[in-house]
Design a protein around this motif. Sequence first.
Motif, short mmCIF file in Angstrom:
data_model
loop_
_atom_site.label_atom_id
_atom_site.label_comp_id
_atom_site.label_asym_id
_atom_site.label_seq_id
_atom_site.Cartn_x
_atom_site.Cartn_y
_atom_site.Cartn_z
N ASP A 226 -12.89 -13.14 -5.41
CA ASP A 226 -12.10 -14.76 -5.08
C ASP A 226 -11.92 -14.93 -6.44
O ASP A 226 -12.34 -14.82 -7.92
CB ASP A 226 -13.97 -15.03 -5.01
CG ASP A 226 -13.82 -16.94 -4.72
OD1 ASP A 226 -13.09 -17.59 -3.96
OD2 ASP A 226 -14.92 -17.59 -5.35
N ALA A 227 -11.15 -16.05 -6.63
CA ALA A 227 -10.36 -17.04 -7.55
C ALA A 227 -9.07 -16.18 -8.31
O ALA A 227 -8.32 -16.85 -9.23
CB ALA A 227 -11.51 -17.59 -8.81
N ASP A 228 -8.58 -15.27 -7.73
CA ASP A 228 -7.62 -14.65 -8.32
C ASP A 228 -5.97 -15.40 -7.76
O ASP A 228 -6.04 -16.38 -6.98
CB ASP A 228 -8.02 -13.12 -7.89
CG ASP A 228 -7.90 -11.61 -8.62
OD1 ASP A 228 -8.68 -12.05 -9.66
OD2 ASP A 228 -7.80 -10.74 -8.27
N HIS A 229 -5.95 -15.52 -8.81
CA HIS A 229 -4.31 -15.78 -8.83
C HIS A 229 -3.23 -14.93 -9.11
O HIS A 229 -3.33 -14.16 -10.06
CB HIS A 229 -4.42 -17.16 -10.03
CG HIS A 229 -4.77 -18.51 -9.66
ND1 HIS A 229 -4.53 -19.65 -9.55
CD2 HIS A 229 -6.22 -18.81 -10.08
CE1 HIS A 229 -5.47 -20.39 -9.20
NE2 HIS A 229 -6.45 -19.76 -9.48
N VAL A 230 -2.02 -15.35 -8.04
CA VAL A 230 -1.04 -14.57 -7.83
C VAL A 230 0.08 -14.76 -8.38
O VAL A 230 0.46 -16.11 -6.90
CB VAL A 230 -0.83 -13.12 -7.06
CG1 VAL A 230 0.13 -12.40 -7.24
CG2 VAL A 230 -2.15 -12.28 -6.91
N GLN A 231 1.28 -14.75 -9.26
CA GLN A 231 2.44 -15.45 -9.13
C GLN A 231 3.45 -14.70 -8.42
O GLN A 231 3.80 -13.53 -8.58
CB GLN A 231 2.55 -15.88 -11.15
CG GLN A 231 4.02 -16.24 -11.20
CD GLN A 231 4.49 -16.68 -12.16
OE1 GLN A 231 3.43 -16.67 -13.39
NE2 GLN A 231 5.97 -16.41 -12.59
N ILE A 232 4.23 -15.21 -8.13
CA ILE A 232 5.73 -14.91 -6.75
C ILE A 232 6.58 -15.72 -7.37
O ILE A 232 7.42 -16.63 -7.35
CB ILE A 232 5.18 -15.05 -5.67
CG1 ILE A 232 3.96 -14.44 -5.05
CG2 ILE A 232 6.64 -14.19 -4.72
CD1 ILE A 232 4.15 -13.17 -5.26
#
Length: 376
Positions: free
Chosen positions: A211-217
């Motif tokens: 929960d609350a992980d952020h992943v950049q693409i």
Amino acid sequence: MTVQAMTAQEVTKKVFDQEAMFILDVRNTSDFEDWKIEGKSFQYLNIPYFDLLDGVEEILPDIPTDLPLLVVCAKEGSSIMVAEMLSEAGRDAAYLQGGMRAWSEYLQPVKVGDVNGGGELYQFVRIGKGCLSYVLISDGEAAVFDATRMTEVYTEFAKANGASITHVFDTHLHADHISGGRRIAEETGALYWLPPKDATEVTFAYQPLEDADHVQIGHTQVDIHALYSPGHTIGSTSFVIDEKYLLTGDILFVDSIGRPDLAGLAEDWVGDLRESLYQRYRQLSDELVVLPAHFMSFKELNEDGTVWQTLGHLYAHNHGLNIEDEEAFRKLVTENLPPQPNAYQDIRKTNMGKLDPNEEDQREMEIGPNRCAVRE
């Protein structure tokens, strides 16, 4: 006599365009009643193939002459023979190439919209199975969400769009279809993300999705925010993309809500389901575009073939989101469940890495419609 083949792609276009067509389905009646090709302007006649061995003359009055005619069977062989008999009787008839097996496996990519910095989000509509998966492309990188086992569709699509797949996500451990996530990750070197609470029995390495992980693409700061939303499974996780799109997995659909029983824990998980739908999602913007992992009927398709609706619209119109009494909600969710998906236990074990069925067995395991929603 040669008859015309119609591909699953061509039939899908007729569904999207709401074109009229007459379908003669020559499978057994029980198979037809359980699962058939659906279209808003389609008409149907189901006559099992073995009832037509002596000819098609008796059914000719039941087949209109002013509509395109498509003959459908399981794998195409029987439909070719019936289409040839119809042709000999003076009727123009096509058959579905690859039969219902091909219909089950076909994926149609449709653009949903743009993301920050020039990226694009695509929905892959598995029209014959009701599965929805997604590809996000940004600055030469791609992320895939809830991939089916037809992995080449995603890898070829990314390649055609000049992108390399760097991340693969499953919103939960699927029970109705075999995930292609691990295979895509193995083929591309991408990170494969899974909710850890759904992955306690998996036999392979994965990236825990918290929960609350952020992943950049890409380099355009496309923000993918993981939102823990249990209820369909104990680990179910939704994704907020660019504060614009909400990928709900099998928690929330356009016309229904997710079922909590595919691990045999409906009574245990119904409270989690209500909390996710009535509290966690309530804190989100009504303007978010809800993108589910399944649809139940062709009626949920928009005019362009996409399946989506805003969260605010669903809170106003989706019955599953408007049951104030908790006991009434519990009763709906635990007493209005459709039959379990075909081979769902083996599908779950396959997605855990405990089983390794061959391609033909995988096809058989997935035959039939998806059954991930609560009936209302």
